[in-house]
Design a protein around this motif. Structure first.
Motif, PDB file in Angstrom:
ATOM      1  N   ILE A   1      21.210 -14.298   9.445  1.00  9.86           N
ATOM      2  CA  ILE A   1      19.920 -14.975   9.399  1.00  9.86           C
ATOM      3  C   ILE A   1      18.870 -13.928   9.073  1.00  9.86           C
ATOM      4  O   ILE A   1      18.663 -12.989   9.840  1.00  9.86           O
ATOM      5  CB  ILE A   1      19.590 -15.658  10.741  1.00  9.86           C
ATOM      6  CG1 ILE A   1      20.656 -16.695  11.092  1.00  9.86           C
ATOM      7  CG2 ILE A   1      18.205 -16.317  10.670  1.00  9.86           C
ATOM      8  CD1 ILE A   1      20.440 -17.362  12.424  1.00  9.86           C
ATOM      9  N   ASP A   2      18.245 -14.061   7.926  1.00 11.18           N
ATOM     10  CA  ASP A   2      17.198 -13.133   7.500  1.00 11.18           C
ATOM     11  C   ASP A   2      15.851 -13.787   7.801  1.00 11.18           C
ATOM     12  O   ASP A   2      15.355 -14.619   7.038  1.00 11.18           O
ATOM     13  CB  ASP A   2      17.331 -12.836   6.003  1.00 11.18           C
ATOM     14  CG  ASP A   2      16.408 -11.717   5.536  1.00 11.18           C
ATOM     15  OD1 ASP A   2      15.331 -11.552   6.138  1.00 11.18           O
ATOM     16  OD2 ASP A   2      16.774 -11.017   4.573  1.00 11.18           O
ATOM     17  N   TYR A   3      15.269 -13.407   8.931  1.00 11.81           N
ATOM     18  CA  TYR A   3      14.008 -14.020   9.338  1.00 11.81           C
ATOM     19  C   TYR A   3      12.865 -13.623   8.406  1.00 11.81           C
ATOM     20  O   TYR A   3      11.906 -14.377   8.225  1.00 11.81           O
ATOM     21  CB  TYR A   3      13.673 -13.635  10.775  1.00 11.81           C
ATOM     22  CG  TYR A   3      14.546 -14.323  11.799  1.00 11.81           C
ATOM     23  CD1 TYR A   3      14.256 -15.612  12.224  1.00 11.81           C
ATOM     24  CD2 TYR A   3      15.668 -13.690  12.326  1.00 11.81           C
ATOM     25  CE1 TYR A   3      15.053 -16.257  13.148  1.00 11.81           C
ATOM     26  CE2 TYR A   3      16.478 -14.327  13.260  1.00 11.81           C
ATOM     27  CZ  TYR A   3      16.164 -15.608  13.671  1.00 11.81           C
ATOM     28  OH  TYR A   3      16.960 -16.244  14.587  1.00 11.81           O
ATOM     29  N   GLY A   4      12.948 -12.430   7.820  1.00  9.09           N
ATOM     30  CA  GLY A   4      11.884 -11.960   6.938  1.00  9.09           C
ATOM     31  C   GLY A   4      11.723 -12.819   5.698  1.00  9.09           C
ATOM     32  O   GLY A   4      10.600 -13.044   5.227  1.00  9.09           O
TER      33      GLY A   4
END
Length: 199
Positions: free
Chosen positions: A78-81
């Motif tokens: 999961i790439d929150y950025g």
């Protein structure tokens, strides 16, 4: 009805964060695809969660949840950025393991229906807590028994107290405070957060 989910007559009972049970009828889908990955004969819960989500525009089009069970055999990031979920290739997974920090997870499998991940979290002054990995909360959530060990006064200055009733008509009390110390995932100094907001 839109997906013609058959009635299996089987139900699954799970628990919410506040402890009350939620009983959900189970069905299945012939297939379910996400980001190019396809699973066949997928167990699904059928639940009217209209009152579960906030009545705000960003939630208006949500029609279901994709659980961790779907990714049981599929590594992902999961790439929150960038607000992306990345389905990892074998090479990509090796690269992430080489450049990142690995934290051992404990997986709890409930009847092959629900899969929950737990991780060790070291909290200064309170030792190591077993915490559920939850992508749906902005706060670190700890049991109220940690208040004394962390030196948190439930009636002290800076404490926010919320008393309300959730969508299942369950009354709850939640305390929000800044921890006077740090918390570190897996005990790793590089994964340490100082003064985290705790519920």
């Amino acid at each position: 009805r839109r997906l013609n989910c058959p009635d299996t007559g089987i139900r699954h009972s799970g628990k919410r964060m506040s402890g009350q049970s939620v009983d959900i009828p189970l069905s299945w889908l012939p297939s379910l695809s996400f980001g190019g990955h396809k699973e066949s004969f997928v167990t699904t819960g059928v639940w009217d969660f209209h009152d579960f989500l906030p009545s705000t525009p960003e939630f208006a089009d949500i029609q279901g949840f994709l659980s961790l069970r779907y990714f049981a055999q599929t590594p992902f990031t999961i790439d929150y950025g960038t607000s992306h979920i990345i389905l990892e290739t074998p090479a990509g997974l090796i690269e992430r393991a080489k450049n990142g920090i690995s934290v051992n997870l404990e997986l709890e499998d409930e009847e092959g229906v629900s899969l929950t991940a737990f991780a060790p979290l070291e909290v200064q002054g309170a030792g190591i807590a077993k915490v559920e990995v939850d992508t749906g909360s902005d706060n670190l959530i700890l049991h109220s028994r940690y208040m004394t060990a962390l030196g948190i006064d439930p009636n002290g200055n800076g404490m926010k107290v919320v008393k309300a009733t959730d969508e299942t008509k369950h009354a709850f009390v939640r305390y929000f405070a800044d921890v006077p110390g740090w918390a570190a995932l897996g005990g790793f100094p590089t994964l340490r957060r100082t003064g985290p907001r705790v519920m």
